[in-house]
Motif scaffolding. Structure first.
Motif, PDB file in Angstrom:
ATOM      1  N   VAL A 112      11.741 -15.799  -8.991  1.00 10.32           N
ATOM      2  CA  VAL A 112       9.984 -16.592  -9.252  1.00 10.32           C
ATOM      3  C   VAL A 112       8.508 -16.779  -8.787  1.00 10.32           C
ATOM      4  N   THR A 113       8.246 -16.283  -7.550  1.00  8.09           N
ATOM      5  CA  THR A 113       7.504 -15.845  -7.009  1.00  8.09           C
ATOM      6  C   THR A 113       7.430 -14.710  -6.197  1.00  8.09           C
ATOM      7  N   PRO A 114       6.897 -13.838  -6.250  1.00  4.53           N
ATOM      8  CA  PRO A 114       7.107 -12.423  -5.329  1.00  4.53           C
ATOM      9  C   PRO A 114       6.620 -12.702  -4.093  1.00  4.53           C
ATOM     10  N   ALA A 115       7.210 -11.885  -2.948  1.00  7.95           N
ATOM     11  CA  ALA A 115       6.499 -12.172  -2.009  1.00  7.95           C
ATOM     12  C   ALA A 115       5.131 -11.663  -1.854  1.00  7.95           C
ATOM     13  N   ALA A 116       4.616 -12.612  -1.228  1.00  6.13           N
ATOM     14  CA  ALA A 116       2.617 -12.889  -0.923  1.00  6.13           C
ATOM     15  C   ALA A 116       2.102 -11.125  -0.373  1.00  6.13           C
ATOM     16  N   LYS A 117       2.541 -10.376  -0.266  1.00  9.04           N
ATOM     17  CA  LYS A 117       2.053  -9.202   0.766  1.00  9.04           C
ATOM     18  C   LYS A 117       3.334  -8.616  -0.192  1.00  9.04           C
ATOM     19  N   THR A 118       2.973  -7.607  -0.817  1.00  6.83           N
ATOM     20  CA  THR A 118       3.231  -6.598  -1.557  1.00  6.83           C
ATOM     21  C   THR A 118       2.483  -5.255  -1.682  1.00  6.83           C
ATOM     22  N   GLU A 119       1.565  -5.014  -0.768  1.00  9.07           N
ATOM     23  CA  GLU A 119       1.157  -3.686  -0.671  1.00  9.07           C
ATOM     24  C   GLU A 119       1.159  -3.288   0.966  1.00  9.07           C
ATOM     25  N   TYR A 120       1.436  -2.210   1.534  1.00  6.50           N
ATOM     26  CA  TYR A 120       1.930  -1.952   2.849  1.00  6.50           C
ATOM     27  C   TYR A 120       1.241  -0.674   2.613  1.00  6.50           C
ATOM     28  N   PHE A 121       0.321  -0.815   4.184  1.00  9.78           N
ATOM     29  CA  PHE A 121       0.569   0.911   4.896  1.00  9.78           C
ATOM     30  C   PHE A 121       1.795   1.456   5.699  1.00  9.78           C
ATOM     31  N   THR A 122       1.386   2.710   5.803  1.00  8.44           N
ATOM     32  CA  THR A 122       2.412   3.223   6.597  1.00  8.44           C
ATOM     33  C   THR A 122       3.120   2.883   8.053  1.00  8.44           C
ATOM     34  N   GLY A 123       4.288   2.575   8.297  1.00  5.75           N
ATOM     35  CA  GLY A 123       4.674   1.958   9.608  1.00  5.75           C
ATOM     36  C   GLY A 123       4.650   0.235   9.882  1.00  5.75           C
ATOM     37  N   PHE A 154      13.125  -2.181   1.715  1.00  7.24           N
ATOM     38  CA  PHE A 154      11.782  -1.947   2.104  1.00  7.24           C
ATOM     39  C   PHE A 154      12.033  -1.046   3.226  1.00  7.24           C
ATOM     40  N   ASP A 155      11.016   0.385   3.157  1.00  3.00           N
ATOM     41  CA  ASP A 155      10.578   1.195   4.082  1.00  3.00           C
ATOM     42  C   ASP A 155       9.836   1.814   4.283  1.00  3.00           C
ATOM     43  N   SER A 156       9.043   1.256   5.394  1.00  4.03           N
ATOM     44  CA  SER A 156       7.591   1.935   5.296  1.00  4.03           C
ATOM     45  C   SER A 156       7.190   3.280   5.905  1.00  4.03           C
ATOM     46  N   ALA A 157       8.166   3.630   6.350  1.00  3.44           N
ATOM     47  CA  ALA A 157       8.176   5.370   7.170  1.00  3.44           C
ATOM     48  C   ALA A 157       7.457   6.441   6.305  1.00  3.44           C
ATOM     49  N   THR A 158       7.495   6.374   4.733  1.00  6.14           N
ATOM     50  CA  THR A 158       6.340   7.161   4.008  1.00  6.14           C
ATOM     51  C   THR A 158       5.909   6.748   2.578  1.00  6.14           C
ATOM     52  N   ALA A 159       4.664   6.702   2.253  1.00  2.00           N
ATOM     53  CA  ALA A 159       4.104   6.478   1.335  1.00  2.00           C
ATOM     54  C   ALA A 159       4.702   6.557   0.175  1.00  2.00           C
TER      55      ALA A 159
END
Length: 174
Positions: A112-123, A154-159
């Motif tokens: 219905v509503t995506p998460a507020a945060k959709t952009e992350y920095f590595t790590g 979710f995996d922020s280890a790589t861009a």
């Protein structure tokens, strides 16, 4: 007007005679289901609805009549799924019919509503706050949920772009 022995007097000119007749009570000798209720499919937890149920009653004189009220129905239980046999009672006579009770099952989920945060920095750590889903069930009901589901992928280890999967009661959406 009432069952029992009745003396009948006959008069003709100066003559009279009498005879006795027996008035029998008009009793129901049997019933059958003429028309089952309109609703014979239920979901767990629903209440009974016997609208449309009609009986055919046969009386001791051989006459039949359609009965649409004045009866009682027993045996309905929607606590668990399965076929239920219900008994209709009218004037001391009974007939049965069946209904089916189905389990309420999840058919699909949607975001219905995506998460507020959709952009992350590595790590960075995941933050799925604001994420809501709509669960749709086979009985036509829906519910909107902000918790109680699992989020994976979710995996922020790589861009790069990542696909996130939301799982709730065996159903998934990405």
């Amino acid at each position: 007007s009432a069952a029992g022995e009745v003396e009948i007097m006959v008069y003709y000119e100066d003559f009279e005679a009498s005879f006795t007749i027996t008035v029998k009570s008009l009793d129901v000798t049997g019933i059958i289901i003429k028309t089952p209720p309109t609703k014979t499919e239920y979901f767990v937890g629903e209440s009974a609805n016997y609208a449309g149920l009609a009986l055919t009653a046969t009386y001791s004189n051989g006459v039949t009549a359609t009965i649409t009220d004045g009866y009682t129905v027993t045996g309905f239980d929607s606590a668990a799924p399965g076929t239920k046999t219900l008994t209709v009672e009218y004037e001391g006579k009974t007939a049965t019919f069946t209904v089916n009770v189905k389990a309420v099952e999840l058919e699909k989920i949607e975001i219905v509503t995506p998460a507020a945060k959709t952009e992350y920095f590595t790590g960075e750590e995941a933050d799925f706050s604001g994420l809501t889903i709509k669960a749709t069930y086979n009985n036509g009901t829906t519910e909107t949920l902000a918790t109680g589901f699992n989020v994976t992928g979710f995996d922020s280890a790589t861009a790069g772009q990542k696909t996130i999967t939301v799982e709730y009661k065996g159903k998934t959406v990405t």
